[in-house]
Design an enzyme around this catalytic site. Structure first.
Site, PDB file in Angstrom:
ATOM      1  N   GLU A 270     -22.586  20.390 -11.092  1.00 50.08           N
ATOM      2  CA  GLU A 270     -22.450  21.694 -10.412  1.00 50.08           C
ATOM      3  C   GLU A 270     -22.852  22.784 -11.386  1.00 50.08           C
ATOM      4  OE1 GLU A 270     -18.273  21.912  -9.567  1.00 50.08           O
ATOM      5  OE2 GLU A 270     -18.392  20.593  -7.837  1.00 50.08           O
ATOM      6  N   GLY A 272     -24.485  26.001 -12.906  1.00 47.99           N
ATOM      7  CA  GLY A 272     -24.878  27.326 -12.422  1.00 47.99           C
ATOM      8  C   GLY A 272     -25.739  27.984 -13.480  1.00 47.99           C
ATOM      9  N   ARG A 273     -25.073  28.356 -14.561  1.00 47.03           N
ATOM     10  CA  ARG A 273     -25.724  29.060 -15.670  1.00 47.03           C
ATOM     11  C   ARG A 273     -26.979  28.342 -16.174  1.00 47.03           C
ATOM     12  NH1 ARG A 273     -22.478  32.091 -18.897  1.00 47.03           N
ATOM     13  NH2 ARG A 273     -20.759  30.775 -18.226  1.00 47.03           N
ATOM     14  N   CYS A 339     -17.729  55.588 -17.487  1.00 48.60           N
ATOM     15  CA  CYS A 339     -16.709  56.271 -18.290  1.00 48.60           C
ATOM     16  C   CYS A 339     -15.799  55.229 -18.937  1.00 48.60           C
ATOM     17  CB  CYS A 339     -15.900  57.222 -17.410  1.00 48.60           C
ATOM     18  SG  CYS A 339     -16.953  58.345 -16.512  1.00 48.60           S
TER      19      CYS A 339
HETATM   20  C1  PLP Z   1     -18.123  28.205 -12.378  1.00 49.66           C
HETATM   21  C2  PLP Z   1     -18.138  26.808 -11.901  1.00 49.66           C
HETATM   22  C3  PLP Z   1     -19.291  26.038 -12.033  1.00 49.66           C
HETATM   23  C4  PLP Z   1     -20.549  26.532 -12.722  1.00 49.66           C
HETATM   24  O1  PLP Z   1     -20.320  26.843 -14.054  1.00 49.66           O
HETATM   25  P1  PLP Z   1     -21.562  27.171 -15.014  1.00 49.66           P
HETATM   26  O2  PLP Z   1     -20.893  27.555 -16.297  1.00 49.66           O
HETATM   27  O3  PLP Z   1     -22.309  28.283 -14.390  1.00 49.66           O
HETATM   28  O4  PLP Z   1     -22.359  25.926 -15.115  1.00 49.66           O
HETATM   29  C5  PLP Z   1     -19.285  24.782 -11.483  1.00 49.66           C
HETATM   30  N1  PLP Z   1     -18.204  24.279 -10.851  1.00 49.66           N
HETATM   31  C6  PLP Z   1     -17.067  24.983 -10.718  1.00 49.66           C
HETATM   32  C7  PLP Z   1     -15.930  24.385  -9.983  1.00 49.66           C
HETATM   33  C8  PLP Z   1     -16.996  26.270 -11.239  1.00 49.66           C
HETATM   34  O5  PLP Z   1     -15.866  26.973 -11.107  1.00 49.66           O
END
Ligand code: PLP
Length: 422
Positions: A270, A272-273, A339
């Site tokens: 999963e 993301g980054r 600010c």
């Molecule tokens: C935030 C999150 C991700 C993604 O995390 P990254 O650091 O962006 O890879 C995947 N799974 C869960 C459950 C998350 O909370």
């Protein structure tokens, strides 16, 4: 040095059509990263990346990822809606949330999503929310402590996520009785890790858990979700994670622990980054220069566009297009107009000579960038654009307008009259 997939002429041309600040995503970069990830895990038949929607919740980005075969990891009703509108259905969606509401469970169930239970008590909550238990369930594991062979990531006793092994075993036992046929486990034990040992160590943890689940519950897991947490090199001197090497190491652990036991789960990630982070850029214009006890460069973006430096002190590299090789003109704090004194994109950063109107590029803003934005100080959210593989620039989210800002407010008629005179 960090390079850009565009040059000064592109930037000048874009800024004629779109006022700064705005985000640009690099389609090709995202595509290449997903391809590398899929190759790294191609040894696993059911492998699938479930992109963490929260990182970049923009339909054009999600559609691209869906076309590349990704599913989506969601944590709210709008995120489930974004996933469905971007081409995902059924087991292409995972709901991974904690303190999950009834409407969230219902939305996930209606989509046919895989539901990842954060806690033992959620079995009851889920059943009360949707009136049954789906035949596939994922369980989030918190081992309490976790280390890799290279370094200790930390103890997890104060992490709010997941359940203990004892609770997880009890959950499987209860859920089997309730008719669940397919089980998976999930854990996210690190964030933004550049340690290539992170996934292999997590695999060791989860694959040995899978063996104990088989021994004590007679259940062969259908999938194991290693979640997100792989980092990206925000600093120019950091090295990117070699995802192919990581995949090969995870395979070794799979072959050693699972294959001899006849357990053959699909591997899910999963990320993301890792997928979008390096491929998003925030472009902002210099609007002021100030000299007091330090030197300041004022820009038209604020922490409301990209809050990571303000809240985590995160480093984001800055490039001035056209001046990549120019000598340093000194050290500067690059600041926005909120600010709040933490509204700084960089502190004591060496930069070339800059003048009002110059456009600077803030790197690695493609994940947890626009999505974490807000409207503090009445700052409006910036546009997002996608640089397509054919070099066309596409608007994928328009900038917020004053009308958008006022849309949720209860304003009386006098106020609206007054506004119309402004
Ligand atoms: C935030 C999150 C991700 C993604 O995390 P990254 O650091 O962006 O890879 C995947 N799974 C869960 C459950 C998350 O909370």
């Amino acid at each position: 040095m960090k390079s850009l997939p565009f040059n000064i002429e592109d930037v000048r041309r874009w800024a004629e059509d779109y006022p700064t600040p705005f985000y640009v995503y690099d389609e090709k970069g995202i595509r290449d990263t997903v391809t590398a990830l899929k190759e790294a895990f191609s040894w696993n038949e059911g492998f699938r990346e479930y992109f963490a929607v929260k990182a970049t919740p923009t339909p054009a980005v999600l559609r691209l990822l869906s076309d590349l075969g990704c599913g989506f990891d969601c944590a709210s009703v709008p995120e489930i809606m974004l996933a469905r509108c971007s081409g995902a259905e059924g087991h292409g969606i995972i709901l991974s949330s904690n303190e999950t509401s009834r409407t969230e469970y219902k939305a996930a169930y209606d989509a046919g999503a895989i539901i990842n239970l954060d806690d033992y008590t959620q079995i009851d909550n889920l059943e009360r929310s949707i009136g049954c238990i789906p035949d596939t369930i994922c369980l989030r594991f918190n081992p309490g402590a976790f280390g890799t062979s290279n370094d200790i990531i930390g103890h997890l006793y104060d992490s709010k996520f997941g359940m203990t092994e004892e609770q997880l075993m009890a959950a499987i036992s209860v859920l089997k009785e309730k008719g669940v046929r397919e089980f998976g486990v999930h854990a996210m034990l690190s964030s933004c890790s550049l340690n290539e040992d992170y996934y292999p160590s997590l695999a060791e943890e989860l694959f040995s858990l899978a063996v104990r689940i088989k021994e004590s519950q007679g259940v062969s897991l259908s999938f194991i979700d290693m979640s997100g947490g792989i980092g990206i090199p925000y600093r120019p001197e950091e090295k990117p994670v070699d995802i192919r090497a990581v995949g090969a190491e995870v395979k070794k652990v799979y072959d050693r622990l699972l294959v001899p036991e006849g357990i053959k789960p699909a591997i899910f990630t999963e990320l993301g980054r890792f997928i979008t982070g390096p491929h998003g850029y925030l472009l902002t214009s210099v609007i002021g220069k100030k000299h007091i006890y330090k030197e300041y460069i004022g820009v038209d973006a604020t922490a409301s566009c990209l809050m990571r430096p303000a809240i985590y002190g995160s480093y984001h590299h800055i490039t001035v297009p056209g001046r990549e090789n120019a000598p340093s003109a000194g050290t500067f704090d690059v600041v926005g107009s909120l600010c709040e004194n933490n509204d700084k994109f960089a502190i004591d950063r060496e930069l070339p000579e800059l003048s009002e109107g110059d456009i600077i590029v803030i790197h690695d803003a493609g994940a947890h960038g626009h999505s974490m934005g807000y409207t503090y100080n009445g700052k409006l959210r910036p546009a997002e654009l996608m640089l397509m593989e054919d070099r066309e620039l596409k608007l994928i989210r328009r900038a917020q307008t004053v009308d958008d800002y006022f849309a949720t407010l209860d304003c009386d008629n006098d106020f609206i009259d007054a506004r119309s005179r402004l």
